[in-house]
Each structure stands twice: as C-alpha cells, then as structure tokens.
Design a protein around this motif. Sequence first.
Motif, mmCIF file in Angstrom:
data_model
loop_
_atom_site.group_PDB
_atom_site.id
_atom_site.type_symbol
_atom_site.label_atom_id
_atom_site.label_comp_id
_atom_site.label_asym_id
_atom_site.label_seq_id
_atom_site.Cartn_x
_atom_site.Cartn_y
_atom_site.Cartn_z
ATOM 1 N N SER A 1 0.818 -1.214 0.000
ATOM 2 C CA SER A 1 0.000 0.000 0.000
ATOM 3 C C SER A 1 0.855 1.269 0.000
ATOM 4 N N ILE B 1 1.676 2.401 -3.836
ATOM 5 C CA ILE B 1 0.664 2.595 -4.869
ATOM 6 C C ILE B 1 0.737 4.008 -5.444
ATOM 7 N N GLU C 1 -4.281 5.589 -8.017
ATOM 8 C CA GLU C 1 -4.983 4.627 -7.158
ATOM 9 C C GLU C 1 -5.437 5.303 -5.864
ATOM 10 N N LEU C 2 -4.631 6.203 -5.356
ATOM 11 C CA LEU C 2 -4.996 6.921 -4.138
ATOM 12 C C LEU C 2 -6.237 7.788 -4.356
ATOM 13 N N LEU D 1 -9.170 5.565 -3.874
ATOM 14 C CA LEU D 1 -9.329 5.170 -2.474
ATOM 15 C C LEU D 1 -9.838 6.334 -1.616
ATOM 16 N N CYS E 1 -6.367 2.163 3.228
ATOM 17 C CA CYS E 1 -5.641 1.922 1.971
ATOM 18 C C CYS E 1 -5.001 0.542 1.973
ATOM 19 N N VAL F 1 -6.411 -2.242 -0.912
ATOM 20 C CA VAL F 1 -5.530 -2.326 -2.078
ATOM 21 C C VAL F 1 -5.708 -3.697 -2.741
ATOM 22 N N SER F 2 -5.678 -3.721 -4.067
ATOM 23 C CA SER F 2 -5.845 -4.965 -4.828
ATOM 24 C C SER F 2 -4.551 -5.291 -5.558
ATOM 25 N N THR F 3 -3.909 -6.388 -5.171
ATOM 26 C CA THR F 3 -2.665 -6.793 -5.810
ATOM 27 C C THR F 3 -2.865 -7.055 -7.295
ATOM 28 N N LEU G 1 -3.190 -3.833 -9.311
ATOM 29 C CA LEU G 1 -1.908 -3.131 -9.402
ATOM 30 C C LEU G 1 -0.990 -3.815 -10.400
#
Length: 589
Positions: A435, A438, A442-443, A446, A503, A507-509, A512
């Motif tokens: 996280s 990122i 992406e932030l 979120l 976050c 978060v999605s691995t 990403l």
Amino acid sequence: MGHCCSKSAAVSVANNNHDSSTSTAVPVPPSKQAPVAPSPVAGDVRNTPSHSFTASPFPSPLPAGVAPSPARTPGRKFRWPLPPPSPAKPIMAAFRRLREARPIPEENNQAAAEVEEGGGERGLDKSFGYAKNFGAKFELVKEVGRGHFGHTCSAKGKKGELKGQSVAVKIISKAKMTTAIAIEDVRREVKILKALSGHKNLVKFYDAFEDANNVYIVMELCEGGELLDKILSRGGRYTEDDAKVIVVQILSVVAYCHLQGVVHRDLKPENFLFATKEEDSPMRVIDFGLSDFIRPDQRLNDIVGSAYYVAPEVLHRSYSVEADMWSIGVITYILLCGSRPFWARTESGIFRSVLRADPNFDDTPWPTVSPEAKDFVKRLLNKDHRKRMTAAQALTHPWLRDERRAVPLDLLIYKLVKSYVRATPFRRAAIKALSKAITEDELYYLRAQFALLEPKHGYVSLDNFRTALMKNATDAMKESRVHDIINVMEPLSHKKLDFEEFCVAAVSTYQLEALEGWEKIASTAFECFEREGNRVISVEELAQEMNLGPTSYPLLKDWIRTSDRKLSFLGYTKFLHGVIIRTSNTRHR
C-alpha cells in the motif's frame, strides 16, 4: 437478442470472406445484408424478418398489423466453443439443462399449449400475479422491435397517471414459456426492472400486466434510437471527447447495477438507447432479459451474451460482474476506432479470438489516440478478470476523471476489507508494504471511497460500511443478498480504520499488477517489506499461511531465501497473490 448466436451476428459474420483477430471495418452489417430498421424503444434491439418466427397458437389480442410474439423458447446457451475445463460432470450437466430448456418443435406448439392449459404432464404455472387490466389502461399503436424473447410495441396510456403518454410495451407470449426456466426468466426481468428503475441512465419501468396469452412489461419509450446507429451515422467512430460522454453514462448505470448485485450479461451498443432525438440526449440501458442477481462471492456458470462482447471467463463458465466490464471495454474500443477488437468469420472463431487473441492497438487510428484512452481500454480488456477495473474505478481513471462528478460506492472495497480483517498478521504486513507503493491515481480512487463511508474523526468502522450500503439499498440488494457481506466483516466491529489502514485493507494486488508500472511498485513494496515486515518463515508455516497442503512444499522452497530463510522478492509477489501468476523478470536477493 441476447444470445451469442443471435441472428444479426450470425448473418454479419457469414458474409465476410476473411478471418482475423481484429476487424478493420466499422461494426456495420455487410452491404449484402438486408437493411434493418432501428428499434427506438426499450425491450428489443433489432427488427428481424417476420418469417423468422411462427405465429402464436392463441388468438391475438393485438390490433391489425401487429404480429404476435414468437411462440417458442430459444435455447439460452450457445454452442460450446471449446471443451469445458472438467471433462465429464460439466458436460452432462450442460446437456441436462439444454434438454430441459429445449424449445418445442414449431409444429407441436399448438398441441403443447393445449396440454399445458389442460393441466397435463407438461402443465406449468404461468400465473405471475400481475394486474390483468392492460387493455383497459393502454392502447397498442404499432410494433417497433422484435427479438428472441418477445416483441415491443409503442402504446398510449388510456387512463391513470400515464393517460395520453407514449410508452413502450414488451410483449412476451405465454405460449413461448415452455419451461420453468423461461417463466422464471420473465419473472426475474420484471423484478430487476422494478427494483432498479430510478437511475437516470436506466430505462424507466412503469408496470407489468398479464392475461391468458401474454405478459406485458410497460416501460419508457426511448425515441432517439440505438447507440449502434449513432456510431454508424458518425462513420464508425467517435472523437475521444464524445466517446467519454457515452462511456461515463454506461459506467454510471453499470456501477449502480453491480452495487445492487445485478449483472446485466448482455451489454452491447444495441442495448443502449437515446431517450430523445436531441443531440445531447441521455442514454438508457435496456433489456434485462439475460440479467441475474448475484451474491458478492458467487460465480455464475451459464453461458449467455452476444458473441462479440462475451468475456473469456463466461466461455470458461465461471464469472461475475467483471464480465460486464469486459463488454464495456469492447464497446469503448469500437467507439474509439470503429472496429471490433475480436473478430472472425465464424462464431467459434470469435470465441477463439476472445480467448487467445490480443486487441490491435497499432493500426490507424490508435497511434493518434491518447495514451490514457488506450490504457483505459486495455485495463478493461484484460483476460484476467481479477485485473479488470470495476465500474467505479473506471470512472476515476485519468481518461475520465472529473472531480465535479460523484464517484459511486464500490462493492469491491467491501470484499477487499473483508479479506483484510480476516488475514493473518504476516499477510497484513505484506499488504501494508504494498500500500505504501501505490500510485497517486490509485490513491484518488481510495480517497473517494473512504469519503463515501463518511468517516467520523478520520476513522471508519463496521457501522460506516453498513450505513453506506443501506444508503444505496434497493429491493435488488435483498434478492442478491449483498447485505450478507456485512456479516462476514464482523471482525471490523471491534476496530476502526484510519485512511492509511483503509488503503492497506482496500488495495488490490491483481489490479496493481495490471499497471504498466507494476515492476516498480512491486520493487518499492518489497524494499519496505524487507525493512518492516519480512521475517524468518518455514515452508510449512508459509503453506499454512496460504492454506496449501504438503504437496506445495517443493514449490514454496523457491520462495524462501536460503541465506536467511526469509521471503525472496519472487516469494513476496507470489505470496501477495495467494496463487501463482507469473515469474517476474526482476530478482532481489
């Protein structure tokens, strides 16, 4: 309409003389194909030749010139393009379902209808509980669309709130409902329309009626024509700015459906109509005949949809709402370049292309298309459904981002947080390191989701998640049991998440990894993990962390460094996924 072997698709591919994975022509029926009039109303997408259907065995209640609904039920699934993953059980189950849903031969329709009415062995309960005064409230005007599941007429309200108003009426013959599945399909379509009606980009549902012969679904009359016709009238493609206007509307309504636990399963340009003939008319999504309710962790397995827009996982018979996002990716590709990303002469060729080929981003006009637009399409046309953006995420993508536009709540956040609160401390440490690496894009997503949870004093708890979900609830959520996800998030009731930990949890691995900068993100995350979370771990303990058995031990040995018995970079990235995805070219020791 709604089937991968739909007439329009079959005709269009049959008249092409070459086979390739991409098309260089706009998605217009070949010149040899008879012209087809657009369908300006909700319910059906294309008029088809009247000789394609047989007449209903019942006396028609319709005015002169309006043909009855086709009196047979087409199979809901198209032919198997490839052998299913499991060789025996799925095939036998599929054959059983096909036998149950097989349409009655046309010459036996009358006899079958008489047997059903007489309460014979094929008798089915075709009473839906809808009002029976359709004729007293509406006057049919003319037929304006026809498809596999019924036909659509324009009508005028005779009394009540809709008096004098033009509406669209989808008419489905009860003689066509030859199986319990067909009856349930109609019942579910009405449930979905009734539950979801209200979104500005979803066709308005007014009421449902029935009589001895038909079911009548009364909806908003959309007079602006199909999105497909608009694309063709523009020479096959949109400018990026104009395409954005279309895609934002599609994503907005699909995000709404997915949050309610509804997957459309037949998104294509023919199923988006413009409300009016004005140039800036809003669009409406129509035709929920193949749609279904889906629980948050459920996978569907019946193969439905339209060939050019069907997602790879649908062909593999294990899919969820991500299949709709693939279809939106296909639509966006067509809007931007005027050709299909996956094309072949035959239906089986289309399926092979969907499963194996990559879209062409090299030919004209792609070199002149912005990098953001290309990235947007690529992230929707990712064959791994786990790496695909959700509708809410897509609305925050740099290509579409608009800080003045509200971002919808995303159910993916609930799924990710649910997994986080139930994870082991070692796994949380691994995700925490990720996280911190990122990107700002992406932030942005979120932050928007965190704000929708309405944090108190900078924290969110289980109550915040529950309240946010209830604020968006419709009756569809009850059918799809979306609220059940709150029950499995129970560990969150004893703690609060600030934005930093949110976050980590959200978060999605996989998503990403779909980014072009994944290698840099993973390297940065691993450096942080080395400082703060990496520790000595045995093969047995690592297998237990990942819920794997002793047979996995030889593989897991390669994930642990021999020098200090800690996770290597390879082991760290594999551990984040929980499954084997690929071997990275980067090595850290």
